[in-house]
Design an enzyme around this catalytic site. Structure first.
Site, PDB file in Angstrom:
ATOM      1  N   GLU A  30       0.858  -1.185   0.000  1.00  0.00           N
ATOM      2  CA  GLU A  30       0.000   0.000   0.000  1.00  0.00           C
ATOM      3  C   GLU A  30       0.894   1.235   0.000  1.00  0.00           C
ATOM      4  OE1 GLU A  30      -3.274   0.432   2.841  1.00  0.00           O
ATOM      5  OE2 GLU A  30      -2.964   2.616   2.840  1.00  0.00           O
ATOM      6  N   GLU A  76      -2.796  11.446   1.554  1.00  0.00           N
ATOM      7  CA  GLU A  76      -3.924  11.065   2.413  1.00  0.00           C
ATOM      8  C   GLU A  76      -4.067  12.151   3.473  1.00  0.00           C
ATOM      9  OE1 GLU A  76      -3.069   7.704   4.968  1.00  0.00           O
ATOM     10  OE2 GLU A  76      -5.182   7.290   5.278  1.00  0.00           O
TER      11      GLU A  76
END
Ligand SMILES: *[C@@H]1O[C@H](CO)[C@@H](O)[C@H](O)[C@H]1NC(C)=O
Ligand SMILES: *[C@@H]1O[C@H](CO)[C@@H](O)[C@H](O)[C@H]1NC(C)=O
Length: 252
Positions: free
Chosen positions: A144, A149
């Site tokens: 990931e 974010e």
């Protein structure tokens, strides 16, 4: 006849040029948000693995995804009466409807190769809003890479996971959420096994991380406006938006 002759002459030339200096191949073009038809050629209106819920308080649907002037906008709207979600054995209350889009194709860093993902993003940093632009493993987990974010704390995070507890992360101040910012992530195979991840914002290298064993592993591309979860709760009562434009994915 002339064209046939030309083709047989040019093909070997192109083949040898490609061997000497590989050209970048565009995987998702900058025109991808120009129309619904183009968008739907490259994206689905859910998470790319097909779900409409994940690890936060929003359920995703098509009605909360819009395209206008080559900008994709995801809108989160507070709702009540939604069934809860389950993730990792936990029950998560659903307090929002929102948008997630996933690339139809998956992306793999090959041995000796690389990928670049770039986009302009306008993201909210309000508590309870959790927009992200990220890559995640098709089979198992990790890989990931969180290429950007925001967890409702005024910062933007850049993260690469080796395991759920072994990760490199960098949180950077994000004082101007009302405007678009440019993000670019370059992933390069380093040794036939591991991938170097260079994370840029507004043209400046923010972090260099290494994904252990990422080479050859297929990745999903996700753009979503999750809510609550890691970004705190309760989230806002009014509609919140997350916009993206100028998205390009290519090989390096
Ligand atoms: C993840 O694995 C790679 C390859 O072994 C290593 O270089 C990197 O430092 C690891 N990341 C962390 C946070 O330990
Ligand atoms: C909130 O967003 C939804 C979905 O886009 C829209 O239908 C609704 O009218 C919006 N509400 C307000 C108050 O803008």
């Amino acid at each position: 006849m002339l064209s046939l002759a030309l083709t047989s002459f040019l093909l070997p030339l192109f083949a040898s040029a490609a061997t000497l200096s590989p050209r970048a191949t565009t995987l998702i073009p900058s025109t991808c948000f120009d129309s619904t038809t183009t968008f739907e050629k490259y994206f689905v209106y859910t998470y790319p693995w097909g779900g409409t819920t994940h690890n936060g308080g929003a359920r995703m649907d098509k009605a909360h995804v819009s395209l206008s002037s080559s900008v994709l906008t995801l809108t989160a709207q507070k709702v009540s009466g939604q069934p809860s979600a389950t993730h990792g054995g936990k029950t998560i209350p659903i307090n929002y409807l929102s948008g997630a889009v996933g690339a139809k194709q998956t992306f793999t860093v090959p041995k000796s190769g690389g990928l670049v993902f770039s986009a302009s993003l306008k993201a909210t940093t309000t508590k309870g809003t959790w927009p992200a632009f990220w890559l995640t493993a098709v089979d198992g987990w990790p890989p990931e890479v969180d290429m950007a974010e925001w967890k409702g704390n005024g910062k933007v995070s850049f993260n690469t996971f080796n395991t759920s507890s072994v990760l490199q992360w960098k949180d950077v101040g994000y004082p101007d959420p009302g405007n678009f910012h440019e993000f670019r992530t370059e992933l390069r195979d380093v040794n036939g096994k591991d991938v170097k991840v260079e994370l840029y914002m507004d043209g400046k290298l923010q972090a260099t991380q290494v994904g252990g064993g990422y080479t050859g592993k297929a990745l999903y591309l996700v753009i979503n406006l999750q809510m609550e979860g890691s970004s705190g709760s309760p989230g806002p009562a009014g509609n919140m938006t997350y916009s993206i434009k100028d998205l390009v994915v290519s090989t390096l």
